[in-house]
Design an enzyme around this catalytic site. Sequence first.
Site, mmCIF file in Angstrom:
data_model
loop_
_atom_site.group_PDB
_atom_site.id
_atom_site.type_symbol
_atom_site.label_atom_id
_atom_site.label_comp_id
_atom_site.label_asym_id
_atom_site.label_seq_id
_atom_site.Cartn_x
_atom_site.Cartn_y
_atom_site.Cartn_z
ATOM 1 N N CYS A 115 34.798 24.667 28.950
ATOM 2 C CA CYS A 115 33.426 25.376 29.358
ATOM 3 C C CYS A 115 32.725 25.415 28.070
ATOM 4 O O CYS A 115 31.724 25.858 27.886
ATOM 5 C CB CYS A 115 34.076 26.457 30.163
ATOM 6 S SG CYS A 115 34.755 26.097 31.765
ATOM 7 N N HIS A 255 28.358 31.084 29.365
ATOM 8 C CA HIS A 255 28.682 30.281 30.205
ATOM 9 C C HIS A 255 28.797 30.756 31.566
ATOM 10 O O HIS A 255 29.620 32.055 31.808
ATOM 11 C CB HIS A 255 30.230 29.886 29.872
ATOM 12 C CG HIS A 255 31.009 29.115 30.829
ATOM 13 N ND1 HIS A 255 30.465 28.149 31.603
ATOM 14 C CD2 HIS A 255 32.163 29.375 31.410
ATOM 15 C CE1 HIS A 255 31.341 27.661 32.491
ATOM 16 N NE2 HIS A 255 32.319 28.603 32.526
ATOM 17 N N ASN A 285 30.688 27.716 38.677
ATOM 18 C CA ASN A 285 30.815 27.566 37.366
ATOM 19 C C ASN A 285 30.910 25.887 37.319
ATOM 20 O O ASN A 285 31.713 25.257 37.685
ATOM 21 C CB ASN A 285 32.549 27.792 37.184
ATOM 22 C CG ASN A 285 32.929 27.728 35.827
ATOM 23 O OD1 ASN A 285 32.329 26.769 35.195
ATOM 24 N ND2 ASN A 285 33.970 28.256 35.558
HETATM 25 O O1 UT7 Z 1 35.037 28.522 32.941
HETATM 26 C C1 UT7 Z 1 36.027 29.450 32.571
HETATM 27 C C2 UT7 Z 1 37.282 29.499 33.823
HETATM 28 N N1 UT7 Z 1 37.383 30.369 34.832
HETATM 29 C C3 UT7 Z 1 37.188 31.460 34.999
HETATM 30 O O2 UT7 Z 1 36.372 32.162 34.087
HETATM 31 C C4 UT7 Z 1 37.425 32.341 36.255
HETATM 32 C C5 UT7 Z 1 38.279 33.421 35.695
HETATM 33 N N2 UT7 Z 1 38.822 34.055 36.944
HETATM 34 C C6 UT7 Z 1 38.030 34.456 38.091
HETATM 35 O O3 UT7 Z 1 36.849 34.464 38.075
HETATM 36 C C7 UT7 Z 1 38.748 35.615 38.807
HETATM 37 O O4 UT7 Z 1 39.967 35.752 38.454
HETATM 38 C C8 UT7 Z 1 39.088 34.674 40.143
HETATM 39 C C9 UT7 Z 1 37.820 34.942 40.860
HETATM 40 C C10 UT7 Z 1 39.522 33.601 40.289
HETATM 41 C C11 UT7 Z 1 39.991 35.716 41.359
HETATM 42 O O5 UT7 Z 1 39.420 37.042 41.194
HETATM 43 P P1 UT7 Z 1 40.432 38.153 41.271
HETATM 44 O O6 UT7 Z 1 39.523 39.419 41.276
HETATM 45 O O7 UT7 Z 1 41.159 37.837 39.880
HETATM 46 O O8 UT7 Z 1 41.660 37.947 41.917
HETATM 47 P P2 UT7 Z 1 43.103 37.913 42.058
HETATM 48 O O9 UT7 Z 1 43.321 36.629 41.478
HETATM 49 O O10 UT7 Z 1 43.693 39.104 41.583
HETATM 50 O O11 UT7 Z 1 43.459 37.738 43.578
HETATM 51 C C12 UT7 Z 1 43.016 38.897 44.639
HETATM 52 C C13 UT7 Z 1 43.567 38.428 45.933
HETATM 53 C C14 UT7 Z 1 45.111 37.841 46.139
HETATM 54 O O12 UT7 Z 1 45.433 38.227 47.122
HETATM 55 P P3 UT7 Z 1 46.689 39.164 47.231
HETATM 56 O O13 UT7 Z 1 47.739 38.380 46.274
HETATM 57 O O14 UT7 Z 1 46.253 40.496 46.621
HETATM 58 O O15 UT7 Z 1 47.118 39.166 48.513
HETATM 59 C C15 UT7 Z 1 44.430 36.332 46.309
HETATM 60 O O16 UT7 Z 1 45.364 35.515 46.948
HETATM 61 O O17 UT7 Z 1 42.568 37.431 46.442
HETATM 62 C C16 UT7 Z 1 43.269 36.570 46.923
HETATM 63 N N3 UT7 Z 1 42.195 35.413 46.948
HETATM 64 C C17 UT7 Z 1 41.256 34.979 48.039
HETATM 65 N N4 UT7 Z 1 41.147 35.478 49.042
HETATM 66 C C18 UT7 Z 1 39.966 35.028 49.706
HETATM 67 C C19 UT7 Z 1 42.297 34.629 45.895
HETATM 68 N N5 UT7 Z 1 41.591 33.708 46.119
HETATM 69 C C20 UT7 Z 1 40.649 33.998 47.381
HETATM 70 C C21 UT7 Z 1 39.599 33.451 48.179
HETATM 71 N N6 UT7 Z 1 39.521 34.271 49.352
HETATM 72 N N7 UT7 Z 1 38.946 32.285 47.813
#
Ligand code: UT7
Length: 328
Positions: A115, A255, A285
Amino acid sequence: MAQIKARIIGTGSYLPERILTNFDLEKMVDTSHDWISARTGIDERRIAADHEQTSDLAAAASRRAMEMAGVAPDQIDMVILATVTGDFPWPSTACLVQDKIGASNASAWDVSAACSGFVYAMASASKFIETGSCKRVLVIGAEIFSRIVDWEDRNTCILFGDGAGAVVLEGQEGEHGILSTHLHSDGSQWELLYQPGFGSRYPASVAGIEARLPFLKMAGNEVFKMAVRSMYDVAVEALQANNIQASEIAMLFPHQANKRILDAVSKRLKLEDGQMYVNVDKCGNTSGASIPLALDEANRKGLLNRGDLVLLDAFGGGFTWGSCLLRW
Ligand code: UT7
């Protein structure tokens, strides 16, 4: 002798026609529009058609940038393409783009910095121009992440989109152009965001496909925290190196990873509303393509005025991060 700066004289972008909304994703994985929108700020993203390759997206964006610049393809001395989703592992996709657009006098090469790729490519291009090695460099970011995301993994498939953006840089004397670039890497963190297969570590195999190695892996939480910290730090580094305040930046192009990351960076830099350009809601993204896509969108909306200070700020796999400050 007056100093030569690398100035953007044309921008272009290309987005595939097909729109994939969060509601479409609800039918594919266990997710919801509300979750995606609240946690990422993304509402929809573009998906390349089956017949489209990364080089096609890159060539389309490049033609638009050259048209705006009033530059013919044979006047381009170098093509640098930021991508981690090229047409082939090799040859470079930049070579394919060179052929497609007819930049017959250019050397062409890819930058692999995920990225952060476009900022890495801008930094490289500026050095070739400032030293007089090149007069005009075409710098492109182009990605088709839809071909390397795991469409069964709701943690990652909701984030990414396809697209391309390009700029024509020209060496000019005066105040306008790239003022500074700062690049950083931390290779100890590679495992938090990467595509395992297929390379020398995991050569192509049926077992590798069954283990879903060709699809990207990401530790979202860790990446999130590092992205906020690094994008803030490298923005401050650029401000300090040029002895300017954040309030003097006309537009910051981060980004476009996640709206919450952008809000956090904006808050830490104490930016006013409208100082940061955001289009992650519509594009998702798009990795190396996200900054030039946003830049072209803003430019064509007439949001950038001659003399404006513009800051590009990126973070990505590697880890890699960097900034590019320019006077429009
Ligand atoms: O370009 C650079 C590369 N990438 C990035 O910059 C991405 C950086 N990271 C993020 O944007 C975020 O970490 C995410 C959007 C990927 C995830 O958001 P988060 O607030 O960090 O969520 P989390 O990983 O802490 O997950 C919270 C919950 C989990 O459930 P449990 O374990 O708490 O029951 C996940 O399983 O949300 C769940 N979850 C979803 N639920 C519905 C994860 N993905 C989804 C989804 N829909 N698509």
